[in-house]
Scaffold this motif. Structure first.
Motif, PDB file in Angstrom:
ATOM      1  N   UNK A   1      85.133  48.116  19.168  1.00 41.61           N
ATOM      2  CA  UNK A   1      85.282  47.271  20.347  1.00 41.61           C
ATOM      3  C   UNK A   1      84.125  47.358  21.325  1.00 41.61           C
ATOM      4  N   UNK A   2      83.011  47.974  20.893  1.00 43.05           N
ATOM      5  CA  UNK A   2      81.889  48.167  21.814  1.00 43.05           C
ATOM      6  C   UNK A   2      80.706  47.316  21.461  1.00 43.05           C
TER       7      UNK A   2
ATOM      8  N   UNK B   1      72.386  41.475  15.793  1.00 45.52           N
ATOM      9  CA  UNK B   1      73.563  40.593  15.919  1.00 45.52           C
ATOM     10  C   UNK B   1      74.786  41.392  16.366  1.00 45.52           C
ATOM     11  N   UNK B   2      75.044  42.497  15.686  1.00 42.49           N
ATOM     12  CA  UNK B   2      76.238  43.294  16.013  1.00 42.49           C
ATOM     13  C   UNK B   2      76.114  43.953  17.381  1.00 42.49           C
ATOM     14  N   UNK B   3      74.897  44.218  17.832  1.00 43.93           N
ATOM     15  CA  UNK B   3      74.692  44.806  19.157  1.00 43.93           C
ATOM     16  C   UNK B   3      74.968  43.789  20.254  1.00 43.93           C
ATOM     17  N   UNK B   4      74.496  42.556  20.041  1.00 44.82           N
ATOM     18  CA  UNK B   4      74.631  41.520  21.072  1.00 44.82           C
ATOM     19  C   UNK B   4      75.968  40.790  20.986  1.00 44.82           C
ATOM     20  N   UNK B   5      76.370  40.417  19.772  1.00 47.06           N
ATOM     21  CA  UNK B   5      77.540  39.545  19.614  1.00 47.06           C
ATOM     22  C   UNK B   5      78.812  40.271  19.160  1.00 47.06           C
ATOM     23  N   UNK B   6      78.676  41.476  18.638  1.00 41.24           N
ATOM     24  CA  UNK B   6      79.855  42.201  18.184  1.00 41.24           C
ATOM     25  C   UNK B   6      79.964  42.264  16.669  1.00 41.24           C
ATOM     26  N   UNK B   7      81.073  42.808  16.149  1.00 39.69           N
ATOM     27  CA  UNK B   7      81.239  43.046  14.714  1.00 39.69           C
ATOM     28  C   UNK B   7      81.143  41.778  13.866  1.00 39.69           C
TER      29      UNK B   7
END
Length: 335
Positions: free
Chosen positions: A334-335, A225-231
């Motif tokens: 922010x990545x 989730x955090x890789x695709x959609x962010x924090x």
């Protein structure tokens, strides 16, 4: 990875609407005593929006017993579904995603509980009928109901180290923080799916929970989730109880599977370029931590004995990785 719906029977459906803001989905298997407590904690909430309660029973032999046990909730709006066959723990979690009708969903395991403040705290973070970034995670409190002989006695020094670590976390964490992808390299910051409300369509598009990652499919899901959609925004408020009792996650066979599964999770995340390659140098050190974590936290105290020095070393290691994770998160937010 795509999801497919498994065959099921509707035992009863007492809901009237087909449109809900939130679905509280409860996957269950042969634990009606705990399920009743979980349901009571849900029905005590005062939501300001339309919600549904969905229970999915993973035991096809439970229909008659389930009808009897659930009769105490005959006046409550809920759906009770029974799978036609046992599809495994994470298969049932995916079944919950597919059969939920809410825009957002929260998976509440049948042995966990919501605190009375859950509905009001959640409502305060809903703006214009939306949740920022499609997800919000709240904090929870551990409710240890294991037998005393399964709990590890701790020395004065160890209790002090725990208190220092707890105070540091409370004082350093803001009311709302963010969990980024590099955080999930070090540990799972979420107890399964407890107290996390997330967008249903986004979770299905992500592919749901990967049963091949058992027993850390929840951890792997949050990393994806955090890789695709962010924090993921994390709120400090405690709104639930994470109950520790005798269940699948804590039996010796399952515990033995955690360290190699976590190693594969980390290696796969680096190999797929979800995480930076330099983190691979930390894997051997984290392997030692994972091995100690299972034995100290949930292993038989008579079988696994640890000196005060080793216990303090363990907590020093834990604090060190928390600090390193915090430093990395500032760079990768922010990545």
């Amino acid at each position: 990875m795509s999801l497919s719906l498994n065959e099921y029977d509707v035992l009863f459906d007492r809901t009237e609407s087909q449109s809900f803001f939130l679905t509280i989905a409860i996957p269950t298997f042969n634990r009606f005593d705990l399920l009743k407590e979980a349901l009571k904690s849900v029905f005590e909430q005062s939501f300001a929006f339309a919600f549904e309660v969905l229970v999915i029973d993973n035991n096809p032999e439970n229909k008659e017993l389930a009808t009897k046990e659930m009769s105490i909730f005959s006046d409550k709006a809920m759906r009770y579904i029974v799978n036609s066959k046992n599809i495994g723990m994470f298969g049932n979690w995916n079944q919950c995603l597919l059969l939920s009708r809410g825009e957002y969903v929260m998976l509440l395991n049948d042995d966990d509980l919501l605190k009375p403040n859950f509905s009001s705290v959640l409502t305060s973070f809903i703006k214009n009928n939306k949740i920022n970034d499609g997800i919000i995670a709240f904090s929870d409190e551990v409710l240890d109901q294991r037998k005393n002989e399964l709990k590890r006695e701790t020395s004065f020094w160890l209790r002090s180290a725990r208190q220092v670590n707890s105070c540091l976390k409370k004082s350093m964490l803001p009311d709302v923080s963010y969990i980024v992808k590099t955080d999930f390299f070090f540990k799972n910051y979420i107890h399964g799916t407890l107290a996390v409300v997330f967008n249903r369509e986004m979770s299905i598009k992500l592919g749901g929970f990967n049963a091949d990652a058992y027993p850390v499919a929840d951890w792997e899901f949050w990393l994806r989730w955090t890789t695709i959609y962010g924090p993921i925004q994390k709120v400090k408020s405690n709104v639930a109880y994470y109950r520790i009792r005798e269940n699948e996650s804590f039996n010796p066979e399952t515990l033995a599977k955690f360290p190699p599964a976590v190693r594969r999770l980390r290696e796969d995340a680096i190999a797929s370029k979800r995480l930076p390659s330099f983190l691979s140098y930390l894997i051997p050190y984290l392997d030692r931590y994972e091995s100690m974590l299972g034995r100290i936290g949930f292993g038989d105290p008579e079988k696994y004995k640890f000196s005060t020095f080793l216990m303090l070393y363990f907590y020093f290691f834990m604090v060190s990785q928390n600090v390193f994770s915090l430093i990395l998160s500032c760079f990768y937010r922010g990545r």
